[in-house]
Scaffold this motif. Structure first.
Motif, PDB file in Angstrom:
ATOM      1  N   THR A 185      21.087  49.743   2.406  1.00 19.08           N
ATOM      2  CA  THR A 185      21.778  48.871   1.329  1.00 19.08           C
ATOM      3  C   THR A 185      21.680  47.541   1.811  1.00 19.08           C
ATOM      4  O   THR A 185      22.496  46.727   1.665  1.00 19.08           O
ATOM      5  N   TYR A 186      20.514  47.109   2.564  1.00 16.71           N
ATOM      6  CA  TYR A 186      20.736  45.704   3.383  1.00 16.71           C
ATOM      7  C   TYR A 186      20.696  44.535   2.374  1.00 16.71           C
ATOM      8  O   TYR A 186      21.635  43.626   2.508  1.00 16.71           O
ATOM      9  N   ASP A 187      19.898  44.366   1.223  1.00 13.41           N
ATOM     10  CA  ASP A 187      19.822  43.221   0.375  1.00 13.41           C
ATOM     11  C   ASP A 187      21.583  42.932  -0.374  1.00 13.41           C
ATOM     12  O   ASP A 187      21.664  41.918  -0.322  1.00 13.41           O
ATOM     13  N   LEU A 188      21.903  44.224  -0.745  1.00 18.14           N
ATOM     14  CA  LEU A 188      23.239  44.159  -1.376  1.00 18.14           C
ATOM     15  C   LEU A 188      24.295  43.731  -0.316  1.00 18.14           C
ATOM     16  O   LEU A 188      25.211  42.968  -0.564  1.00 18.14           O
ATOM     17  N   ALA A 189      24.169  44.284   1.073  1.00 18.70           N
ATOM     18  CA  ALA A 189      25.134  44.010   1.902  1.00 18.70           C
ATOM     19  C   ALA A 189      25.072  42.720   2.561  1.00 18.70           C
ATOM     20  O   ALA A 189      26.111  41.776   2.850  1.00 18.70           O
ATOM     21  N   ILE A 190      23.687  42.165   2.485  1.00 19.26           N
ATOM     22  CA  ILE A 190      23.649  40.776   3.208  1.00 19.26           C
ATOM     23  C   ILE A 190      24.247  39.702   2.150  1.00 19.26           C
ATOM     24  O   ILE A 190      24.759  38.546   2.427  1.00 19.26           O
ATOM     25  N   GLU A 191      23.862  39.922   0.745  1.00 16.72           N
ATOM     26  CA  GLU A 191      24.335  39.217  -0.225  1.00 16.72           C
ATOM     27  C   GLU A 191      25.720  38.925  -0.190  1.00 16.72           C
ATOM     28  O   GLU A 191      26.705  37.924  -0.487  1.00 16.72           O
ATOM     29  N   MET A 192      26.591  40.134  -0.155  1.00 22.37           N
ATOM     30  CA  MET A 192      28.011  40.109  -0.399  1.00 22.37           C
ATOM     31  C   MET A 192      28.486  39.573   1.020  1.00 22.37           C
ATOM     32  O   MET A 192      29.630  39.111   0.969  1.00 22.37           O
ATOM     33  N   THR A 193      27.947  39.671   2.134  1.00 20.30           N
ATOM     34  CA  THR A 193      28.690  39.256   3.432  1.00 20.30           C
ATOM     35  C   THR A 193      28.479  37.705   3.440  1.00 20.30           C
ATOM     36  O   THR A 193      29.384  37.061   3.736  1.00 20.30           O
ATOM     37  N   GLU A 194      27.379  37.322   3.027  1.00 22.39           N
ATOM     38  CA  GLU A 194      27.122  35.670   2.707  1.00 22.39           C
ATOM     39  C   GLU A 194      28.202  35.272   1.809  1.00 22.39           C
ATOM     40  O   GLU A 194      28.746  34.052   2.059  1.00 22.39           O
ATOM     41  N   SER A 195      28.335  35.799   0.733  1.00 22.05           N
ATOM     42  CA  SER A 195      29.526  35.259  -0.353  1.00 22.05           C
ATOM     43  C   SER A 195      30.674  35.452   0.354  1.00 22.05           C
ATOM     44  O   SER A 195      31.548  34.477  -0.055  1.00 22.05           O
ATOM     45  N   LEU A 196      30.989  36.302   0.918  1.00 24.31           N
ATOM     46  CA  LEU A 196      32.283  36.495   1.886  1.00 24.31           C
ATOM     47  C   LEU A 196      32.667  35.274   2.712  1.00 24.31           C
ATOM     48  O   LEU A 196      33.754  34.775   2.675  1.00 24.31           O
ATOM     49  N   ALA A 197      31.599  35.283   3.619  1.00 25.55           N
ATOM     50  CA  ALA A 197      31.944  33.945   4.419  1.00 25.55           C
ATOM     51  C   ALA A 197      31.859  32.644   3.959  1.00 25.55           C
ATOM     52  O   ALA A 197      32.837  32.003   4.153  1.00 25.55           O
ATOM     53  N   LYS A 198      31.227  32.445   2.588  1.00 32.10           N
ATOM     54  CA  LYS A 198      31.521  31.279   1.853  1.00 32.10           C
ATOM     55  C   LYS A 198      32.842  31.246   1.066  1.00 32.10           C
ATOM     56  O   LYS A 198      33.438  30.201   1.251  1.00 32.10           O
TER      57      LYS A 198
END
Length: 713
Positions: A185-198
């Motif tokens: 689930t790399y794409d979804l995980a990286i997108e959500m992690t980036e949003s969380l950092a923001k």
């Protein structure tokens, strides 16, 4: 609605009603305090599969709801129904065990997913998260729930509900198995992690943001994402009052394809400045606007970092580095291509040119930055570009009021996107402008409180500190206190001046200068001239660009000049006269260069000088009337009130009490109704009694016989 005692009695009745009504109201209690009929039917119908011997219909549900209204569990409203008391709602929820509650929540969540409303996935995520507390089986269901949480977080982010967005992102990421999060689930995980950092950055949780950034740098393979993470890390350092100008950050700039020297010397800076000026001389504004947009995200991020270097270097008083950084950003824009950060880079270069004395070039660049902003609108910098262009450059050629019309909308955009690194500065500048233009203080105070409440949600102390001095000054001007000495001290409901000066970083002196400016204004208005002179001298000695090269230099020099004239008039010490003349020469020079904002200030100064040097009452009256009319025409209510007050003072000293009384009455009206400075109004009421107005100035050459005749009459 019913009373607590009646609600307690009604809550005992829930156990005695029929099972069908119980099921319907249990489902309704999970939908919320208020609920609609259609969503309740869609959810409840799934509890009753259609069978010949047990068919559930909307008619039968309506009957049960009407019976519930009759039993006084519910009441009808425009949207549908609501529980008569929250105790009734809670009691129906207590009828369910954990398993049944999860079953109902799952049904409600799935029903919301079938709806087309904008908030359907947001509501679905709330109920599904409660139904599925921890992953155990059916991994694909949890992946889908993670996507729903991602969509819910986007819904919250669009509405500036950043804390709620964090909840959904954390909930969604917790559903992933640690072993395959970065595999299947790399794409979804990286997108959500980036949003969380923001989101963590926006709400000011820098420690958590830093931790997430480190994980992103380890896992991401995207150069664009890496540069965004690096930029966010630098922003964290900036907002934490740490210097971002480090060997590592310079290395990052060079890795992004932009040359940056290890040490900036005057010779290197001069060569860069000549090169950029030469490029701009060859290009018209149309040529610059026709430059193609940069395709490489690395270059765009590099320009963004250089813009941030400029701000940080100014704060740290590293002027060579600040100027070089912005020159590098502008040169990259002109030679490589435009980016979303080109407008702020050009605007900051306009400030540099203005400080260096190239005012016409500064105005041209300020106008160009606004055109670039229209070409590539970047919400994050719209407010800063508009304010800086107006305050540092365009005010020399245009009325300031005409340059700031878009600022309220730009401020709203900053809150919408959560640009926490821009909000504090932009709000501070906005309120300084409103105070300088004589906006009604009641409205200014209302807006200040509104933004103060919003800033509190961002949990960033620096943003609150930025507006506290101005906010407290406005509150003091509208205070009900009659302890005038306390009103020139910025201590009250919003801030404590002594504590404020302790927590300020000594290297970051701009806010301390705002404190001095606000106190000088208050000291002048409440006639503590010696204290005001001391504060004004500190501002002058600082030679800060804000009070030497921006619009703020105009009101600051004006107030300092008026204080100096008052002290010279009372003490006859020539040092005050020399100070006043220096301030006037500064304003006259700006006026001679075509600055349209100087005229009302010079009109008041000319009237004051005429009063000091002449006894011709008709000429003095004409001069003050002209100053009052100019201030009124240009909408500067504070200057109108001030001119009336000083005209009253002049004629009371000259021995014309009737004329003085007329001007004082106009001053009181202007202070109270047009400017909203109620504390100053009450000060005038106390200090302008008839006896005081009959006492002439004994230092002036006025005929005693004429004054006695007027008193007798």
């Amino acid at each position: 609605m019913v009373s607590d005692s009646l609600a307690k009695w009604l809550s005992q009745k829930v156990y005695g009603i029929n099972s069908e009504m119980q099921q319907i109201l249990k489902m309704a209690s999970l939908l919320g305090y208020r609920f609609g009929e259609s969503i309740l039917f869609d959810a409840t119908s799934q509890l009753y599969p259609e069978k010949n011997d047990n068919k559930f219909s909307i008619e039968s549900m309506r009957v049960q709801l009407e019976n519930a209204v009759g039993e006084r569990f519910l009441e009808t409203i425009h949207e549908g129904y609501q529980f008569v008391h929250d105790k009734i709602q809670i009691e129906f929820q207590h009828l369910m065990d954990n398993q049944e509650r999860c079953k109902f929540q799952l049904i409600i969540g799935r029903v919301h997913l079938t709806q087309s409303e904008a908030n359907s996935k947001y509501l679905a995520a709330i109920h599904l998260n409660k139904a599925l507390n921890a992953p155990n089986d059916g991994r694909e269901n949890y992946f889908e729930l993670a996507r729903i949480n991602r969509d819910a977080s986007k819904y919250c982010e669009e509405r500036s509900a950043f804390v709620d967005a964090i909840y959904f992102l954390e909930k969604g990421l917790s559903l992933f198995n640690e072993n395959d999060r970065w595999l299947n689930t790399y794409d979804l995980a990286i997108e959500m992690t980036e949003s969380l950092a923001k989101m963590e950055f926006i709400v000011g949780n820098f420690d958590m943001c830093h931790t997430i950034n480190q994980e992103l740098l380890l896992q991401t393979i995207s150069t664009e994402l890496k540069t965004n993470v690096i930029a966010r890390e630098i922003n964290i350092q900036l907002l934490s009052h740490q210097s971002i100008i480090t060997t590592t950050s310079k290395k990052i700039i060079r890795q992004l394809g932009i040359y940056f020297p290890r040490v900036v010397t005057p010779w290197i800076l001069l060569n860069k400045l000549r090169r950029v000026r030469k490029i701009l001389k060859k290009k018209s504004d149309e040529d610059v606007l026709s430059i193609t947009t940069i395709e490489e995200p690395e270059i765009s991020t590099g320009i963004r970092l250089l813009v941030m270097f400029f701000g940080d270097s100014l704060v740290r008083k590293k002027m060579l580095l600040a100027v070089y950084s912005i020159l590098a950003a502008v040169e990259t824009t002109l030679t490589v291509g435009l980016s979303p950060y080109s407008s702020i880079a050009v605007c900051q270069f306009a400030i540099v040119e203005g400080i260096l004395g190239h005012e016409n070039q500064g105005c041209r660049l300020a106008e160009l930055s606004l055109k670039l902003l229209q070409l590539n609108p970047e919400k994050q910098f719209r407010c800063a570009v508009t304010i800086n262009a107006a305050l540092f450059s365009l005010f020399r050629k245009k009325y300031l009021r005409d340059c700031i019309e878009s600022i309220p909308k730009a401020l709203s955009d900053l809150f919408d996107i959560g640009a926490s690194n821009q909000i504090g500065y932009c709000l501070c500048m906005h309120f300084v402008i409103q105070l300088s233009l004589g906006s009604h203080l009641q409205e200014v105070e209302r807006i200040m409180h509104k933004f103060h409440d919003q800033l509190s949600d961002f949990c960033l102390e620096f943003n609150l500190l930025c507006i506290q001095p101005l906010m407290q000054a406005v509150i003091n001007l509208r205070s009900q206190s009659e302890n005038w000495k306390e009103l020139i001290i910025l201590t009250g409901d919003i801030m404590n001046e002594e504590e404020f000066t302790k927590i300020r970083d000594s290297e970051i002196d701009a806010l301390n200068l705002y404190v001095l400016y606000c106190k000088m204004l208050l000291a002048f208005l409440f006639r503590f001239h010696k204290e005001g002179y001391s504060l004004g001298k500190k501002l002058n000695d600082s030679a800060h660009p804000l009070f030497e090269k921006s619009f703020l230099s105009i009101p600051q020099k004006f107030y300092f000049l008026m204080i100096s004239y008052k002290l010279y008039h009372s003490t006859r010490k020539r040092k005050y006269l020399r100070t006043a003349r220096k301030c006037k020469n500064f304003l006259v020079r700006l006026h001679s260069h075509g600055n349209p904002n100087i005229r009302p200030y010079l009109a008041v100064i000319n009237a004051e000088e005429l009063y000091m040097n002449s006894t011709d009452a008709l000429e003095i009256n004409k001069a003050y009337s002209t100053a009052i009319e100019i201030a009124k025409t240009e909408g500067l209510s504070h200057l109108e009130a001030l001119a009336n007050e000083h005209a009253g003072l002049a004629f009371s000293q000259l021995g014309y009490p009737i004329t003085a009384n007329k001007y004082f009455a106009q001053a009181k009206s202007a202070y109270r109704y047009r400017w909203g400075a109620t504390a100053k109004y009450r000060w005038l009421v106390v200090h302008t009694n008839p006896t005081m107005m009959l006492m002439p100035d004994v230092t002036r050459k006025v005929s005693v016989n004429r004054i006695c005749e007027r008193i007798t009459k």
